[in-house]
Design an enzyme around this catalytic site. Structure first.
Site, PDB file in Angstrom:
ATOM      1  N   GLY A  14      48.175 -32.634  14.604  1.00 52.70           N
ATOM      2  CA  GLY A  14      48.894 -31.583  13.904  1.00 52.70           C
ATOM      3  C   GLY A  14      48.032 -30.345  13.844  1.00 52.70           C
ATOM      4  N   VAL A  18      47.237 -26.915   7.934  1.00 53.14           N
ATOM      5  CA  VAL A  18      46.252 -27.890   7.461  1.00 53.14           C
ATOM      6  C   VAL A  18      45.344 -28.320   8.612  1.00 53.14           C
ATOM      7  CG1 VAL A  18      45.898 -30.171   6.449  1.00 53.14           C
ATOM      8  CG2 VAL A  18      47.748 -28.726   5.606  1.00 53.14           C
ATOM      9  N   GLY A  19      45.928 -28.657   9.747  1.00 51.08           N
ATOM     10  CA  GLY A  19      45.128 -29.092  10.888  1.00 51.08           C
ATOM     11  C   GLY A  19      44.171 -28.018  11.369  1.00 51.08           C
ATOM     12  N   ARG A  87      55.891 -29.726   2.158  1.00 51.49           N
ATOM     13  CA  ARG A  87      56.871 -29.672   1.074  1.00 51.49           C
ATOM     14  C   ARG A  87      57.525 -28.300   1.046  1.00 51.49           C
ATOM     15  NH1 ARG A  87      53.827 -31.485  -4.295  1.00 51.49           N
ATOM     16  NH2 ARG A  87      55.809 -30.856  -5.185  1.00 51.49           N
ATOM     17  N   ARG A  93      62.336 -35.803  -2.519  1.00 48.64           N
ATOM     18  CA  ARG A  93      61.294 -36.732  -2.068  1.00 48.64           C
ATOM     19  C   ARG A  93      61.814 -37.631  -0.955  1.00 48.64           C
ATOM     20  NH1 ARG A  93      59.101 -41.468  -5.914  1.00 48.64           N
ATOM     21  NH2 ARG A  93      61.158 -42.255  -5.357  1.00 48.64           N
ATOM     22  N   HIS A 181      48.967 -39.694  -5.479  1.00 48.23           N
ATOM     23  CA  HIS A 181      48.889 -38.252  -5.255  1.00 48.23           C
ATOM     24  C   HIS A 181      50.229 -37.638  -5.639  1.00 48.23           C
ATOM     25  CE1 HIS A 181      47.555 -34.496  -3.673  1.00 48.23           C
ATOM     26  NE2 HIS A 181      48.399 -34.476  -2.665  1.00 48.23           N
TER      27      HIS A 181
END
Length: 316
Positions: A14, A18-19, A87, A93, A181
């Site tokens: 990814g 983030v990656g 998200r 969810r 989490h």
């Protein structure tokens, strides 16, 4: 006689925010060569070239490559899995769980073909506790070789909010957050100290309660502000703390989502607990004594994780 130390390698699945942030932190810490892998071939290649171009400026001679070929993960000491949808405001969810479970299955089936038995996996994708469970089910690795990044991030937020309130250095704060989490995580306020001083001697109970609630909803707060994304700088920095301890055999202790095998009276579930990480991955899960209220909160958090796992099993 001269000795040449073999460079370490980290594959990141990814190459979104983030990656890419993980890759940036790894390079800035001069930790390891990097392979960025993404279904969007050009995105991974572009990120890799951009990061590699910074090497003369941040002064490292590490290699970074990118692409959609999972063969790039071959020889990796650590594989970081960030693949999945972030998200989004209004996303249930169940929606997130269903979509990311399918992505995780595809990713892990590809990785099984190329990684070695010694590879350590760090899962970042959300919902975290369910995704690391899903990855373990498919990869069938020993528990020492797979961890979820959650508690490191939650604890960092907890420390940051405390430091902000008390106007002290974050470096003087020792804290620990356990559990899933999510909104049921358990910041252990009893164990927090600031320069060795118990936190409860420095802060009003009402202010501490507000910090605990902000910590539990820290990710949601960022999502609501960004509107079209989620946190990535702090999650990526948290991954690199874990990776550094493994790559350098530092034997540091972090709260990570680990597979419990009887610890805390639980078995077969991934949840945030204190873990010591060495050069092989998870060295040991550390059991600490919880008081009655902490046990109650921890059990509630575990039940929340179990409910998500049951939902996942029905989907897959």
């Amino acid at each position: 006689m001269s000795f040449i130390r073999k460079k370490k390698k980290v594959a990141i699945i990814g190459s979104g925010f983030v990656g890419a942030s993980c890759a940036h932190w790894i390079l800035s810490h001069n930790l390891a060569d990097i392979s960025l892998i993404d279904r969007k071939d050009n995105l991974a290649k572009g990120r890799a070239i951009d990061l590699f171009s910074s090497s003369p400026l941040v002064k490292h001679d590490l290699q970074i490559q990118g692409g959609s070929d999972y063969g790039l993960a071959k020889g990796a000491d650590i594989v970081v899995i960030t693949a999945g949808l972030p998200r989004q405001p209004g996303m249930t969810r169940a929606d997130l769980l269903s979509k990311n479970a399918a992505i995780m299955k595809e990713v892990c089936e590809q990785l099984k073909k190329v990684v070695s038995e010694e590879t350590v996996f760090i899962v970042v994708s959300n919902p975290l506790d369910a995704m690391v469970y899903q990855a373990h089910k498919i990869l069938q690795t020993p528990r020492e070789k797979i961890l979820g990044m959650a508690g490191v991030l939650d604890t960092a937020r907890f420390k940051a909010f405390i430091a902000e309130k008390l106007k002290v250095s974050v470096q003087d704060i020792s804290a620990l957050v356990l559990g899933g989490h999510g909104d049921t995580m358990v910041p252990l306020t009893r164990l927090v100290s600031v320069g060795g001083i118990p936190l409860e001697e420095l802060i009003k109970p009402k202010d501490l309660e507000q910090i605990v609630e902000r910590t539990r909803h820290g990710g949601g707060e960022i999502v609501s502000l960004l509107e079209t994304g989620s946190a990535h700088y702090a999650p990526a920095a948290s991954v690199v703390e874990m990776a550094a301890s493994i790559l350098r055999d530092e034997r540091r202790i972090f709260p990570c989502a680990a597979l419990l095998e009887g610890e805390y009276g639980e078995r077969g579930i991934f949840v945030g607990v204190p873990c010591q990480l060495n050069g092989q991955g998870l060295d040991r899960v550390i059991e600490i004594s919880l008081n009655a209220e902490e046990q109650k909160q921890f059990k509630k958090s575990i039940q929340s994780v179990q409910a998500t796992i049951q939902e996942l099993n029905q989907i897959s």
